[in-house]
Enzyme design. Sequence first.
Site, PDB file in Angstrom:
ATOM      1  N   ARG A   1      44.446  30.065  42.095  1.00 15.86           N
ATOM      2  CA  ARG A   1      44.882  29.010  41.168  1.00 15.86           C
ATOM      3  C   ARG A   1      45.925  28.077  41.776  1.00 15.86           C
ATOM      4  NH1 ARG A   1      43.896  33.233  36.974  1.00 15.86           N
ATOM      5  NH2 ARG A   1      42.300  32.392  35.595  1.00 15.86           N
TER       6      ARG A   1
ATOM      7  N   HIS B   1      43.558  38.296  49.382  1.00 15.06           N
ATOM      8  CA  HIS B   1      42.306  39.048  49.263  1.00 15.06           C
ATOM      9  C   HIS B   1      41.978  39.745  50.594  1.00 15.06           C
ATOM     10  CE1 HIS B   1      41.337  35.746  46.181  1.00 15.06           C
ATOM     11  NE2 HIS B   1      41.294  36.845  45.473  1.00 15.06           N
TER      12      HIS B   1
ATOM     13  N   TYR C   1      36.977  32.437  45.988  1.00 17.44           N
ATOM     14  CA  TYR C   1      37.917  31.443  46.510  1.00 17.44           C
ATOM     15  C   TYR C   1      38.993  32.205  47.289  1.00 17.44           C
ATOM     16  CZ  TYR C   1      39.477  26.708  46.986  1.00 17.44           C
ATOM     17  OH  TYR C   1      39.789  25.484  47.519  1.00 17.44           O
TER      18      TYR C   1
ATOM     19  N   LYS D   1      49.924  41.841  42.962  1.00 16.34           N
ATOM     20  CA  LYS D   1      50.075  40.509  42.336  1.00 16.34           C
ATOM     21  C   LYS D   1      49.746  40.571  40.848  1.00 16.34           C
ATOM     22  CE  LYS D   1      49.625  36.044  41.584  1.00 16.34           C
ATOM     23  NZ  LYS D   1      48.273  35.687  41.226  1.00 16.34           N
TER      24      LYS D   1
ATOM     25  N   MET E   1      37.438  37.380  42.276  1.00 19.44           N
ATOM     26  CA  MET E   1      36.771  36.237  41.643  1.00 19.44           C
ATOM     27  C   MET E   1      36.497  35.150  42.684  1.00 19.44           C
ATOM     28  SD  MET E   1      38.137  36.017  37.775  1.00 19.44           S
ATOM     29  CE  MET E   1      39.667  35.136  38.095  1.00 19.44           C
TER      30      MET E   1
HETATM   31  P1  AMP Z   1      41.350  37.528  41.907  1.00 16.73           P
HETATM   32  O1  AMP Z   1      40.279  36.991  42.803  1.00 16.73           O
HETATM   33  O2  AMP Z   1      42.498  36.593  41.712  1.00 16.73           O
HETATM   34  O3  AMP Z   1      40.812  38.111  40.633  1.00 16.73           O
HETATM   35  O4  AMP Z   1      41.987  38.759  42.695  1.00 16.73           O
HETATM   36  C1  AMP Z   1      41.185  39.792  43.206  1.00 16.73           C
HETATM   37  C2  AMP Z   1      42.098  40.898  43.702  1.00 16.73           C
HETATM   38  O5  AMP Z   1      42.957  40.371  44.707  1.00 16.73           O
HETATM   39  C3  AMP Z   1      42.987  41.478  42.597  1.00 16.73           C
HETATM   40  O6  AMP Z   1      43.122  42.874  42.799  1.00 16.73           O
HETATM   41  C4  AMP Z   1      44.290  40.767  42.844  1.00 16.73           C
HETATM   42  O7  AMP Z   1      45.427  41.478  42.391  1.00 16.73           O
HETATM   43  C5  AMP Z   1      44.297  40.646  44.359  1.00 16.73           C
HETATM   44  N1  AMP Z   1      45.178  39.569  44.790  1.00 16.73           N
HETATM   45  C6  AMP Z   1      45.204  38.295  44.338  1.00 16.73           C
HETATM   46  N2  AMP Z   1      46.191  37.607  44.927  1.00 16.73           N
HETATM   47  C7  AMP Z   1      46.808  38.457  45.777  1.00 16.73           C
HETATM   48  C8  AMP Z   1      47.918  38.354  46.665  1.00 16.73           C
HETATM   49  N3  AMP Z   1      48.606  37.218  46.814  1.00 16.73           N
HETATM   50  N4  AMP Z   1      48.283  39.455  47.365  1.00 16.73           N
HETATM   51  C9  AMP Z   1      47.614  40.632  47.218  1.00 16.73           C
HETATM   52  N5  AMP Z   1      46.555  40.788  46.407  1.00 16.73           N
HETATM   53  C10 AMP Z   1      46.165  39.732  45.675  1.00 16.73           C
END
Ligand code: AMP
Length: 277
Positions: A185, A28, A23, A147, A21
């Site tokens: 977040r 990531h 940011y 995560k 998503m």
């Molecule tokens: P998001 O942008 O938060 O939807 O996350 C995108 C992807 O990155 C998802 O597969 C999350 O599980 C992964 N992700 C988010 N935060 C972390 C983190 N701290 N360590 C590893 N992967 C992460």
Amino acid sequence: MQRRARAWRGENLRVAFVPTMGYLHAGHLSLVRRARQRAGAAGRVVVSIYVNPTQFGPNEDLSRYPRDFARDSRLCRAAGVDVLFAPADGEMYPAGEAGPYSTYVVEETLSRGMEGSSRPTHFRGVTTVVAKLFNLVLPDVAVFGAKDFQQASVIRKMVRDLNFPVRVEVAPTHREADGLAMSSRNKYLTPEQRAQAVVLSQAWRRAREIVAQGAVPVPVLQAELADFIAARPGARLDYIEIFDPETLAPLAQAAPGARLALAVFFGKTRLIDNETI
Ligand code: AMP
């Protein structure tokens, strides 16, 4: 995106995909490194950035979710990403001649508890958007973060149940020096809340120490950890669950090898974490 992906397949290029998503943070980027390993030097790495409206509830943070496309774009370029795919809402959920968008993918077992209880329409949005993204990017491998452990389990199940020709990989949670799991977040936190937020990782570390001494009934462990979290000013526990990492079924006894997941509010900001205990 799909035309490009089909051309790559015609050239026998391996495609590895990281849906996000945006940011972007170091968590990531650790998934992007894993994707490059899986694609190989000659293959293609695709990152998507899409703040998917269907996975947010009516009172959640969709409109204020942090965005910085220019910075994300620079980070992806520096990380060797081949395509940054950032579709618009009107492309993902178009209202066509046959009426509004109306097709959803629903996983009905693993998505029930935990995040699914607290956010009832969340996983329907996640499985729908990931299915759509898989059909657009046509990846060989998709990399998700531990995560969001339940999310990764739900996606794995969807892939198996619906025969997506995609290998799902789950990479470990990337953390700040004090243990806080990296998250877009975290930006919402005030300095005071940021200092208190370490309680999530402290909670599972504490659980790990406790079960290392011997199995304990889950309600006993939950009560102890709830007290531990309540002692932090500003922290409000949403849930704390101890479950089987394969089935996500709640356990009666907490023992080494079980998985613990928790969600804690700091003001309006809701943070999650999980680990093996
Ligand atoms: P998001 O942008 O938060 O939807 O996350 C995108 C992807 O990155 C998802 O597969 C999350 O599980 C992964 N992700 C988010 N935060 C972390 C983190 N701290 N360590 C590893 N992967 C992460």
